[in-house]
Write a protein that holds these residues in place. Structure first.
Motif, mmCIF file in Angstrom:
data_model
loop_
_atom_site.group_PDB
_atom_site.id
_atom_site.type_symbol
_atom_site.label_atom_id
_atom_site.label_comp_id
_atom_site.label_asym_id
_atom_site.label_seq_id
_atom_site.Cartn_x
_atom_site.Cartn_y
_atom_site.Cartn_z
ATOM 1 N N SER A 131 10.584 -2.777 -3.962
ATOM 2 C CA SER A 131 11.881 -2.329 -4.500
ATOM 3 C C SER A 131 11.687 -1.167 -5.471
ATOM 4 N N ALA A 132 10.624 -1.222 -6.279
ATOM 5 C CA ALA A 132 10.357 -0.128 -7.221
ATOM 6 C C ALA A 132 10.064 1.179 -6.485
ATOM 7 N N ALA A 133 9.329 1.080 -5.391
ATOM 8 C CA ALA A 133 9.008 2.285 -4.623
ATOM 9 C C ALA A 133 10.266 2.909 -4.029
ATOM 10 N N MET A 134 11.203 2.067 -3.577
ATOM 11 C CA MET A 134 12.451 2.618 -3.028
ATOM 12 C C MET A 134 13.273 3.303 -4.114
ATOM 13 N N ALA A 135 13.292 2.729 -5.313
ATOM 14 C CA ALA A 135 14.018 3.362 -6.415
ATOM 15 C C ALA A 135 13.400 4.709 -6.770
ATOM 16 N N TRP A 136 12.059 4.743 -6.816
ATOM 17 C CA TRP A 136 11.376 5.984 -7.170
ATOM 18 C C TRP A 136 11.547 7.041 -6.075
ATOM 19 N N ALA A 137 11.522 6.620 -4.813
ATOM 20 C CA ALA A 137 11.752 7.558 -3.721
ATOM 21 C C ALA A 137 13.145 8.176 -3.823
ATOM 22 N N LYS A 138 14.108 7.364 -4.279
ATOM 23 C CA LYS A 138 15.463 7.886 -4.464
ATOM 24 C C LYS A 138 15.477 8.990 -5.528
ATOM 25 N N VAL A 139 14.711 8.810 -6.588
ATOM 26 C CA VAL A 139 14.626 9.842 -7.631
ATOM 27 C C VAL A 139 14.059 11.128 -7.051
ATOM 28 N N GLN A 140 12.963 11.013 -6.319
ATOM 29 C CA GLN A 140 12.327 12.209 -5.770
ATOM 30 C C GLN A 140 13.231 12.915 -4.765
ATOM 31 N N GLU A 141 13.949 12.130 -3.980
ATOM 32 C CA GLU A 141 14.845 12.723 -2.985
ATOM 33 C C GLU A 141 15.988 13.485 -3.639
ATOM 34 N N ARG A 169 0.833 -1.203 0.000
ATOM 35 C CA ARG A 169 0.000 0.000 0.000
ATOM 36 C C ARG A 169 0.872 1.258 0.000
ATOM 37 N N GLN A 170 1.903 1.266 0.835
ATOM 38 C CA GLN A 170 2.827 2.406 0.855
ATOM 39 C C GLN A 170 3.553 2.552 -0.484
ATOM 40 N N ALA A 171 3.944 1.415 -1.063
ATOM 41 C CA ALA A 171 4.645 1.456 -2.349
ATOM 42 C C ALA A 171 3.760 2.063 -3.431
ATOM 43 N N ALA A 172 2.471 1.669 -3.445
ATOM 44 C CA ALA A 172 1.553 2.222 -4.447
ATOM 45 C C ALA A 172 1.398 3.731 -4.267
ATOM 46 N N ASP A 173 1.397 4.192 -3.019
ATOM 47 C CA ASP A 173 1.283 5.635 -2.766
ATOM 48 C C ASP A 173 2.542 6.364 -3.232
ATOM 49 N N GLU A 185 -3.862 -2.890 -10.828
ATOM 50 C CA GLU A 185 -4.020 -4.067 -9.969
ATOM 51 C C GLU A 185 -2.719 -4.386 -9.235
ATOM 52 N N TRP A 186 -2.144 -3.345 -8.632
ATOM 53 C CA TRP A 186 -0.881 -3.507 -7.929
ATOM 54 C C TRP A 186 -0.988 -4.502 -6.778
ATOM 55 N N GLU A 187 -2.223 -4.764 -6.320
ATOM 56 C CA GLU A 187 -2.388 -5.716 -5.220
ATOM 57 C C GLU A 187 -1.886 -7.105 -5.586
ATOM 58 N N HIS A 188 -1.866 -7.415 -6.888
ATOM 59 C CA HIS A 188 -1.436 -8.744 -7.332
ATOM 60 C C HIS A 188 0.043 -8.798 -7.698
ATOM 61 N N VAL A 189 0.719 -7.671 -7.590
ATOM 62 C CA VAL A 189 2.151 -7.638 -7.885
ATOM 63 C C VAL A 189 2.899 -8.198 -6.683
#
Length: 875
Positions: free
Chosen positions: A247-257, A223-227, A236-240
């Motif tokens: 891991s994708a959310a951490m990579a994207w957070a790195k971009v934003q940071e 849920r946090q990753a989708a946000d 349908e990220w619930e099925h991922v």
């Protein structure tokens, strides 16, 4: 959505120098925000570094380390680099593994009241590096993020420069190492809670040495990753798999940071399965020299270097992806082959297409720089020129009917309005820097045109002033000059000081001249400089609006860039097929692997036309599934093995292949065990590495795999090695009751006996011709085994001394006579006792007596007496 906060060094403020100033307080406030980054702090025309950052930068950049307050007993270390050359210095810092934070001036110093306002505008880390002048055009620059689960790992990779963003879930251990080896990331992101995860110890040494960044706390929940991912999250990220999306959310957070924004050019997250492609582990990529040659470590001598005929950097990167991730989907493979076939059969269209592609810049990275707010005026001009080429490319592609080409051609449309806007707004040949002016075309903005007119009129008046004043004053050397500090001035040498009129007002005294101004010159200066400043500010505003317009069109622009890369790869593969006489392979779901006149794509290119000897290879699942290949070193066994694997790989990547004809079933994995290589970093000997690789092959191979073995068991004693090689061959023959297609090159001639014991094993040899103790390599694979390795003949070719070769021949002759007594060289006395034989014991009288004893008729006393007698004979 709230932006992720950077890591904060809590005691950073305590490190501030005792002699504080408002500027240094501002520096330490910014330093607190960027943790372990080296802070480049903008001060006028320089970026300055202080304290430990200065020491680090001085060492890495090889620049002088100086200090503030030099007379102070404890001065503050500092160093600096020029503002206009900062990119090259940042590149050096990043390549050395450091992170760099840019503290920029965010207001005009002329307008500032007091201290100029500064902010962190971006953070550059090894995985977030986008400088076009220091990126390898044909390679991706991936940031990788890992989320460790119980047995599997989420792996995300993001290339900020080109916008590629993908994630998968792989098993811990070799599969993770293999996928990271394929991606070759520049940096790893881990959650703080997993920074010491036991799984990290299973990464290869080169991966363990990668720079790392930490995501605060634990890995994000789904849920946090989708946000965090927001609109880039898959439907349908619930099925991922939770590890993949985390891991994708951490990579994207790195971009934003690091970028302080959400770049529009980055694609939506794409999910992939490693198992959905032909899998190549790190060993296979290395042994087959896919991307780098083993000898030189570069592209030259690699498969990629041999087959890359792309015309653009984005096409070259996509070709690398196709080769590193061949397909395991018959329909998609056939679609690529069909497109290549159509281009092969229309050489005029293909030639025109390639010429058009060569005119294109790296569209993906241009759009990336626009999305990051870093595109220069020339970048947007290059983008404009590229977009104006698209209609012509679409017309060139129009006659082609293959669905894959049609799909790519359709993605090139819809950008005409953006191209027209860029054409209308930008000057025809804008300068590299916005500060130079002249970026926006005339007629775009009436106010800008008026300001330019005022500035131009003023400069014309000032230009005419010099000749006017020379005539009025009689001073022939009088000059009108300008600099940024003093503005416009009148320069009069001291020789003519007596001729200076009263209305000249002294401005500056120099060694050989005086500088003046007049009230009229001052008025015109204010008009000119005021108009220039206003024009520059307005031009910057208009340019930034234009750059934002391009960024807003990132999605269709990136789709266009991907389509152009695809067209480029297909055209390059067609050009390769035509120039190198490659053929379209016949693909099938299963069945025989039948190569007629197969060639090694790299070796053939190095040898030149007519220098390579083609060979046939045929494997099936019922009659000839395992081929044992014998023959001398240097005869070409390894080349035949590797070319078979490379032909399969090229076919499933979508390319034609170097052969007279090829029938290829879908292969799920290619395994290779080639050569001798130790791993001293992990304390593993050559033989241990060999056995580890062989173990992984036996554990992971399936009946749909292709196994390439070159000299298994050579790293240990003869009988141990032969036994292992024999058992490995049997295992592959019997795998899952059906076996696996295998090419097994060996010097253990005893393995040829397997063909008499196992029904699907066949013997082949690479033939040679021997005349007078010298051999000629014929490079031809033919049925049947050989019982010789021709080792002495090869040693002769290598230049071993004749005395050594003669002695070796004596020893070999003795061994071949089956008495296994090593002959003594001339001049050496025979030892009193027999020398221990290499393979079997030499006969001894005591042994012979023991053989002839009839112990059934001996009493215990007789046996003891005999034992004492025999013992005395041995003394």
């Amino acid at each position: 959505m709230s932006q992720p906060q950077p890591n904060i060094t809590q005691d950073a403020a305590l490190q501030a120098p005792v002699k504080d100033t408002p500027m240094m307080r501002q520096y330490w406030q910014l330093k607190e925000q960027v943790g372990d980054c080296v802070l480049f702090f903008r001060m006028g025309d320089f970026y300055e570094m202080f304290e430990e950052d200065a020491k680090t930068a001085s060492r890495v950049l090889a620049i002088a380390l100086t200090s503030r307050d030099k007379k102070d007993p404890d001065p503050t270390p500092m160093c600096g680099v020029p503002f206009r050359a900062v990119d090259s210095y940042i590149a050096k810092m990043v390549e050395a593994g450091h992170k760099v934070a840019i503290g920029d001036q965010v207001e005009d110093p002329k307008m500032a009241k007091g201290l100029v306002k500064r902010e962190i505008t971006r953070v550059i880390t090894p995985g977030m590096f986008t400088d076009p002048n220091h990126l390898e055009p044909k390679d991706n620059r991936f940031l990788a993020a890992l989320h460790f689960g119980k047995d599997q790992v989420g792996l995300a990779c993001l290339d900020l420069s080109s916008g590629e963003f993908r994630a998968s879930r792989v098993f811990l251990g070799p599969p993770l190492n293999d996928e990271l080896a394929r991606l070759e990331p520049a940096e790893l992101v881990l959650a703080e809670s997993q920074a010491s995860h036991p799984g990290l110890s299973r990464l290869s040494p080169d991966l363990l040495e990668l720079p790392r960044s930490l995501h605060p706390g634990r890995p994000p929940t789904p849920r946090q990753a989708a946000d965090i991912l927001d609109r880039r999250a898959p439907e349908e990220w619930e099925h991922v798999p939770p590890e993949a999306i985390g891991s994708a959310a951490m990579a994207w957070a790195k971009v934003q940071e690091t970028q302080r924004k959400s770049p529009d050019h980055v694609e939506d997250l794409a999910l992939y399965r490693v198992e959905g492609h032909l899998v190549l582990d790190a060993g296979a990529r290395r042994n087959l020299e896919l991307f780098r040659s083993i000898a030189g470590g570069g592209r030259q001598g690699s498969l990629l270097g041999a087959v890359d005929m792309t015309a653009t950097p984005m096409g070259a990167r996509l070709l690398r992806e196709w080769l590193g991730f061949p397909l395991f989907d018959l329909a998609r493979i056939e679609a690529r082959h069909q497109a290549v076939d159509e281009l092969v059969n229309d050489p005029m269209l293909r030639g025109g297409l390639i010429d058009q592609l060569k005119e294109l810049p790296d569209l993906a990275r241009l759009v990336g720089r626009a999305g990051l707010g870093q595109a220069s005026p020339r970048d947007l001009a290059s983008l404009r020129d590229a977009l104006e080429l698209l209609p012509g490319l679409q017309n060139t592609l129009a006659p082609l009917a293959s669905p894959l080409v049609r799909q790519q051609a359709d993605a090139l449309g819809g950008l005409e309005e953006l191209a027209a806007g860029l054409r209308r707004t930008l000057a025809e040949s804008p300068p590299l820097s916005l500060a130079e002016g002249g970026v926006i075309a005339a007629g775009v903005n009436a106010e800008l045109d008026q300001l330019r007119q005022m500035s131009g009129q003023g400069k014309d008046w000032i230009a005419s002033l010099q000749s006017k004043l020379r005539a009025e004053t009689g001073i022939p050397s009088l000059k009108v000059g300008f600099n940024r500090v003093f503005g416009y001035y009148l320069d009069v040498t001291k020789t003519h000081a007596g001729k200076v009129p009263d209305y000249f007002i002294r401005k500056q005294t120099l060694a050989n001249s005086e500088r003046y101004f007049t009230p009229e010159l001052k008025q015109w200066e204010e008009k000119v400089l005021g108009a220039e400043d206003k024009a520059a500010a307005l031009e910057r505003e208009l340019f930034e609006e234009l750059r934002a317009l391009v960024a807003a069109q990132s999605r269709p622009l990136m789709a266009c860039a991907r389509a152009l890369a695809g067209v480029d790869v297909l055209a390059g593969l067609a050009e390769l097929a035509q120039k190198r006489d490659y053929v379209r392979p016949k693909m099938a779901l299963d069945g025989e692997l039948d190569l007629k006149g197969g060639r090694h794509p790299v070796v053939e290119r190095m040898l030149g036309e007519g220098g390579f000897v083609p060979n046939d290879v045929w494997l099936d699942d019922t009659a000839q599934q395992v081929i044992i290949i014998t023959g001398p070193n240097m005869a070409g066994k390894s080349t035949i093995l590797r070319q078979t694997a490379l032909i399969v790989l090229l076919a499933q990547a979508g390319s034609f292949v170097p052969a007279d004809s090829a029938r290829i079933p879908l292969i799920d994995r290619i395994f290779t065990r080639v050569g001798a290589m130790d791993d001293l970093a992990r304390g593993r000997s050559t033989f241990m590495v060999e056995m580890t690789e062989t173990s992984q092959i036996l554990a992971q191979a399936t009946p749909r795999s292709l196994v390439i073995l070159d000299e298994v068991g050579r790293g240990t004693s003869t009988f141990d090695g032969l036994s292992l090689a024999w058992a490995v061959a049997e295992h592959l023959h019997d795998l899952d009751g059906v076996g696996v297609k295998t090419l097994f090159a060996t010097h253990y001639h005893e393995l040829v006996d397997l063909a008499q014991r196992l029904e699907r094993v066949k013997n082949y040899n690479v033939s040679v011709k021997e005349i007078g103790g010298r051999i000629t390599f014929l490079r031809t694979l033919k049925p049947g085994g050989v019982s010789r390795s021709y080792g002495l003949q090869v040693a002769r070719l290598a230049g071993l001394p004749a005395s050594v070769l003669d002695r070796a021949q004596e020893i070999l002759s003795g061994l071949e006579k089956d008495d296994f007594k090593t002959p003594e060289p001339a001049g050496h006395a025979q030892p009193a006792q027999g020398q221990l034989a290499l393979f079997r014991p030499v006969s001894h009288p005591v042994v012979e007596r023991l053989k002839n004893l009839n112990i059934d008729n001996m009493s215990p006393i007789q046996a003891l007496n005999l034992l004492a007698e025999l013992q005395s004979e041995l003394d």
